[in-house]
Design an enzyme around this catalytic site. Structure first.
Site, PDB file in Angstrom:
ATOM      1  N   GLU A 131      94.525 -64.453  42.674  1.00  0.00           N
ATOM      2  CA  GLU A 131      94.788 -63.045  42.408  1.00  0.00           C
ATOM      3  C   GLU A 131      93.889 -62.564  41.269  1.00  0.00           C
ATOM      4  OE1 GLU A 131      98.644 -60.209  41.425  1.00  0.00           O
ATOM      5  OE2 GLU A 131      98.601 -62.234  40.595  1.00  0.00           O
ATOM      6  N   LYS A 133      99.088 -55.982  47.771  1.00  0.00           N
ATOM      7  CA  LYS A 133     100.302 -56.587  47.218  1.00  0.00           C
ATOM      8  C   LYS A 133     101.464 -55.602  47.281  1.00  0.00           C
ATOM      9  CE  LYS A 133     101.841 -58.850  42.914  1.00  0.00           C
ATOM     10  NZ  LYS A 133     101.383 -59.230  41.549  1.00  0.00           N
ATOM     11  N   CYS A 190     100.961 -63.449  44.770  1.00  0.00           N
ATOM     12  CA  CYS A 190     101.692 -63.722  43.531  1.00  0.00           C
ATOM     13  C   CYS A 190     103.189 -63.402  43.591  1.00  0.00           C
ATOM     14  CB  CYS A 190     101.013 -63.005  42.371  1.00  0.00           C
ATOM     15  SG  CYS A 190     101.459 -63.651  40.730  1.00  0.00           S
TER      16      CYS A 190
END
Length: 276
Positions: A43, A115, A156
């Site tokens: 990330e 995300k 994440c």
């Protein structure tokens, strides 16, 4: 070819996009030289910058992004599937996306993923994070068809929301990906157990490249890039927070075997919730 070699590139991204491109390229080349067919970076590969003002000065629109451009050329040169775990990308409306890219061996973009879950938390050690103050959350889960299997994309903090991965597994994903910049505190507590849980629940490989160490913007990340097998065993790990590369062979048949041994997906049933 049914089996393939996957690699995680562990980085310590800085506040300099150019420096991060150079660091990533060296490690990607190392992974490809070691035989990797699929290479994943963490990330925020292109920049780790806590100051929103400074971040906005350093990022660009997708079509102008130097990291993405370099990665597309690298994928084509090396003949690999290159997964940019995520890049900070300026959107046309002035917002920012935390966006992952999967690049084909010809340099074209196979898939994108923004995300979904924003890391808005106050940790016991005094750390406070408000990703939603900078990033626009995504709204769609993403699958991508690799030559060997179907892959699910996440980033994440998404790791803590198992419904994403269950939906991907139901749709046929045999490999789940969770590139990350996990904080040191939360990583020490939960990184390994959550990665293994997502693998076990879904009978899928989990491949997660990580940021590691103390960064120029002051944050500390956990490292420990992992490749977990469908039975929950850690088959490869960088057992530290230094930059580096870790590789493992992925056999899609192992996902099928795990799902036959414990057919949790097939046995799922809908249910009502009472007591309200």
């Amino acid at each position: 070819m049914t089996r393939f070699t996957a690699a995680c590139v562990q980085m310590r991204s800085s506040r300099s996009v150019a420096d991060n491109i150079a660091q990533a390229e060296a490690l990607i080349r190392q992974a490809a030289a070691a035989g990797a067919h699929y290479v994943q970076t963490p990330e925020m590969t292109n920049i780790l910058e806590r100051s929103r003002a400074d971040l906005m000065e350093k990022i660009t629109l997708e079509e102008q992004d130097p990291t993405l451009s370099r990665f597309r050329a690298l994928a084509a040169e090396l003949g690999i599937h290159l997964h940019a775990g995520s890049l900070a990308i300026l959107l046309p409306d002035g917002q920012v996306a935390n966006r992952a890219f999967l690049i084909r061996p010809d340099g074209s973009i196979l898939a994108r993923y923004d995300k979904i879950h924003m890391f808005d938390v106050d940790l016991p050690n005094g750390e406070s994070w408000r990703e939603s103050a900078t990033y626009r959350p995504g709204e769609q889960s993403t699958l991508a068809a690799l030559p060997w299997l179907t892959m699910g994309m996440a980033v994440c903090y998404d790791l803590r929301f198992p419904a994403i991965f269950r939906s991907q597994a139901r749709a046929g994903a045999a490999m789940l990906t969770m590139p990350a910049a996990f904080t040191r505190q939360t990583g020490q507590a939960h990184w390994h157990v959550l990665q293994r849980a997502r693998a076990i629940e879904n009978g899928a490989f989990v491949v997660s490249a990580a940021q590691g160490g103390t960064h120029a913007d002051g944050r500390e990340t956990f490292g420990h890039s992992l490749i977990v097998g469908p039975w929950g065993d850690v088959i490869a790990e960088l057992d530290h927070d230094e930059p580096g590369v870790v590789l493992a062979e992925i056999d899609p048949e192992e996902s099928l075997k795990a799902r036959q041994r414990i057919p949790a997906i097939a046995n799922e049933r809908s249910f009502a919730l009472s007591g309200q």
